[in-house]
Write an enzyme that holds these catalytic residues in place. Structure first.
Site, PDB file in Angstrom:
ATOM      1  N   LEU A  95       4.936 111.921  67.650  1.00  0.00           N
ATOM      2  CA  LEU A  95       5.225 111.176  66.425  1.00  0.00           C
ATOM      3  C   LEU A  95       5.364 109.680  66.687  1.00  0.00           C
ATOM      4  CD1 LEU A  95       7.831 113.417  64.522  1.00  0.00           C
ATOM      5  CD2 LEU A  95       5.416 113.069  63.991  1.00  0.00           C
TER       6      LEU A  95
ATOM      7  N   ASP B 141       9.550 104.180  76.519  1.00  0.00           N
ATOM      8  CA  ASP B 141       9.410 105.604  76.816  1.00  0.00           C
ATOM      9  C   ASP B 141       9.780 105.843  78.273  1.00  0.00           C
ATOM     10  OD1 ASP B 141       7.726 107.959  75.150  1.00  0.00           O
ATOM     11  OD2 ASP B 141       7.887 108.314  77.312  1.00  0.00           O
TER      12      ASP B 141
ATOM     13  N   VAL C 179      16.820 105.458  76.526  1.00  0.00           N
ATOM     14  CA  VAL C 179      17.576 104.905  75.400  1.00  0.00           C
ATOM     15  C   VAL C 179      19.068 105.197  75.482  1.00  0.00           C
ATOM     16  CG1 VAL C 179      15.612 104.906  73.830  1.00  0.00           C
ATOM     17  CG2 VAL C 179      17.124 106.920  73.945  1.00  0.00           C
TER      18      VAL C 179
ATOM     19  N   SER D 243      16.253 114.209  61.202  1.00  0.00           N
ATOM     20  CA  SER D 243      15.464 115.440  61.082  1.00  0.00           C
ATOM     21  C   SER D 243      16.016 116.248  59.926  1.00  0.00           C
ATOM     22  CB  SER D 243      15.547 116.260  62.372  1.00  0.00           C
ATOM     23  OG  SER D 243      15.047 117.571  62.173  1.00  0.00           O
TER      24      SER D 243
ATOM     25  N   TYR E 204      21.343 119.381  68.590  1.00  0.00           N
ATOM     26  CA  TYR E 204      20.311 118.581  67.923  1.00  0.00           C
ATOM     27  C   TYR E 204      20.673 118.340  66.456  1.00  0.00           C
ATOM     28  CZ  TYR E 204      15.504 117.365  66.451  1.00  0.00           C
ATOM     29  OH  TYR E 204      14.386 116.748  65.942  1.00  0.00           O
TER      30      TYR E 204
ATOM     31  N   LYS F 278      21.351 114.715  64.723  1.00  0.00           N
ATOM     32  CA  LYS F 278      20.511 114.232  63.635  1.00  0.00           C
ATOM     33  C   LYS F 278      21.315 113.983  62.362  1.00  0.00           C
ATOM     34  CE  LYS F 278      16.493 113.992  65.646  1.00  0.00           C
ATOM     35  NZ  LYS F 278      15.935 112.650  65.951  1.00  0.00           N
TER      36      LYS F 278
END
Length: 268
Positions: free
Chosen positions: A39, A58, A84, A163, A176, A180
């Site tokens: 994405l 990345d 990150v 998400s 997760y 999110k």
């Protein structure tokens, strides 16, 4: 790719989504974390095709080199190895964007990982890893990007990738889904802090998107998810990228603190 009748400058996908609007972002510089593949790369491609210079952050150095080449080489893109979850790494990413292309106007917090397991089996490390990359990683990006944009005093746009699982929760993804969901609250809080400097912060919540990860799922799992989507198909990466392009550009100049679901109607 096709061209929309009557608007020859707008490049669209086969599904009708806007992939790029040449010239829309001319003179702008964007940073996309997790931008070397999937994405993130689709987002970066849409931004570059619309005129922006893009810096990709990345962890995979080889993927970064390939992505930069795909995006037109060093004239339009640069790749920086970046974890990150490290504020120092994110600061170096911003410094590189300023040094190479002259600043940052657009920042996309996209980097992420998964460490799926039910809560009975999930380890503390699996929980911490996902929270560190998604939630702390987004916080690091917000802290660095808003600081730089305030110094530049020309405003800016930040897009945080949440998400649909942050809205409804996914089985086996307590880490997760929590991260999110947290990104949504963080988006709204920081949007209120920096709006007076014309820095806009919005979030997106992709649903079932056609990526290498979803293509590897068993067919029965794919069929189950498709049955819940009113549009009856998975989304394409370019359809996510087109929403990022809208939020990154002046087309969304009066939007901040919003959350856009890109789910084909799933979970409405």
């Amino acid at each position: 790719m096709t061209e929309t009748p009557g608007t020859a400058s707008i490049t669209t996908t086969e599904t009708g989504g806007v992939a790029a609007i040449p010239g829309l972002l001319t003179g702008k510089v964007a940073v996309v974390t997790g931008g070397a593949q999937g994405l993130g790369l689709a987002m970066a491609r849409s931004l570059v095709d619309s005129g922006a210079k893009v810096v990709l952050g990345d962890m995979n150095e080889n993927s970064l080199a390939t992505a930069v080449e795909e995006l037109g080489g060093t004239e339009s893109a640069a790749g920086i190895v970046c974890n990150v979850s490290s504020l120092e790494n994110v600061e170096k990413l911003a410094d590189a964007a300023s040094r190479i292309f002259g600043g940052v106007d657009i920042w996309v917090n996209n980097a992420g990982i998964t460490r799926d397991a039910t809560i009975r089996k999930m380890t503390e490390q699996q929980f911490d890893d996902v929270i560190s990359v998604h939630l702390r990683g987004t916080w690091n990006g917000l802290k660095v990007a808003t600081g730089l944009m305030r110094e530049q005093d020309r405003g800016g746009s930040i897009v945080n990738v949440s998400s649909i699982s942050g809205k409804v929760g996914n089985l086996g993804q307590s880490n997760y889904s929590a991260a999110k969901a947290g990104i949504v609250g963080m988006t709204k809080a920081v949007a209120k802090e920096v709006a007076f400097k014309n820095i806009r912060i919005n979030a997106i919540q992709p649903g079932f998107i056609n990526t290498a990860m979803t293509q590897a799922m068993p067919q029965h799992a794919i069929d189950s998810k498709l049955a819940d989507i009113p549009l009856g198909r998975p989304g394409e990466p370019e359809e996510v990228a087109s929403v990022v392009l809208f939020l990154a550009s002046g087309l969304s100049s009066y939007l901040t603190g919003t959350v856009t679901e890109i789910s084909g109607g799933r979970h409405i």
